[in-house]
Design an enzyme around this catalytic site. Sequence first.
Site, short mmCIF file in Angstrom:
data_model
loop_
_atom_site.label_atom_id
_atom_site.label_comp_id
_atom_site.label_asym_id
_atom_site.label_seq_id
_atom_site.Cartn_x
_atom_site.Cartn_y
_atom_site.Cartn_z
N SER A 145 0.83 -1.21 0.00
CA SER A 145 0.00 0.00 0.00
C SER A 145 0.86 1.26 0.00
CB SER A 145 -0.89 0.00 1.25
OG SER A 145 -1.48 1.26 1.47
N TYR B 90 -2.34 0.03 10.06
CA TYR B 90 -2.49 -0.60 8.74
C TYR B 90 -1.20 -0.45 7.93
CZ TYR B 90 -3.94 -1.29 3.90
OH TYR B 90 -4.00 -1.70 2.59
#
Length: 333
Positions: free
Chosen positions: A132, A157
């Site tokens: 990501s 995350y």
Amino acid sequence: MAHVIVTGGAGFIGSHLCARLCADGHRVTCFDNLDDFYDPAIKQDNLQQLHQHPSAAGQLTFYQGDIRDLDTLQQLFQAEPIDAIIHLAARAGVRPSIEQTLLYGDINVQGTLNLLECCRQYHVQQFVFGSSSSVYGARRQGPFAETDDVSMPVSPYAATKRAGELFCHTYAHLYAMRIACLRFFTVYGPGQRPDLAIHKFARLMSQGEALPVYGDGSSQRDYTYVDDIVDGIVRAWSWLQQGPTDQGICEIFNLGGSHPVQLRDLIHLLESALGHQANLDWQPMQPGDVPITCADVKKSQTVLGFDPQIDIETGLQHFAAWFLPRVSSVSTP
């Protein structure tokens, strides 16, 4: 014809990827646990559409399981030879990860480690990891290059995704695995998850409800159309197949559009695509959010031949063409 496992294959990106791989003539095992992070019926619908895909007959298999369950994974790896793993399964979302940090660590870190360990045990060399852009942290200027420092993630995350990259590097070094870590930049398009901004905003606008806008609207995101992301994944896997089988490698690639869009401009473009006016509810910036994402894709262009084709205006029109009939069918008595 290769046999590919796609984890998270019933999700947004995963279902698009499974369809592409089947169309390319590969055998695909779609592995997903159909969890309730969002309505499982959405993934069930994705699976139904996948099974109806013209190329899926005899090529697509669905296997329900959890990447945290090592026994289940070992059964999958033992069943038949596997040529590659494309690992997209993850607990997604920056803000929820702050509330459920242990869960995110369990799924995103331990789950990834389980898959790498199975690849080691069963001699699967090719591994593509969906990372990501959040690993770049709270930078205020772009573009972000793969060589930039990513030692300071600002959300759990992001930290789990960086941890996954590090484990990939370790396994490539120790066990001669060939791995590509792909940093996705804000993927959107038909079938987008309902919790993501474009889909969420579209739903609220169509219902006449207020849109929560965090900050002053100047935050920027590098929106990337899902078909371009899928093409980048396929190109990365193809690149892994070209190298020597006795040498490990782990390379990181950005997959993004390289044209950040301000939040206020995105809302205007979405208004135009949907034909709905937005009612804005201004909110303070949220913990874990970053001011900008912007991909430097020179490496991906040079090594993979990655070349995004869909600009944000066109992509939003495609999204609206998918979204609006669904709203109409829901609202019709």
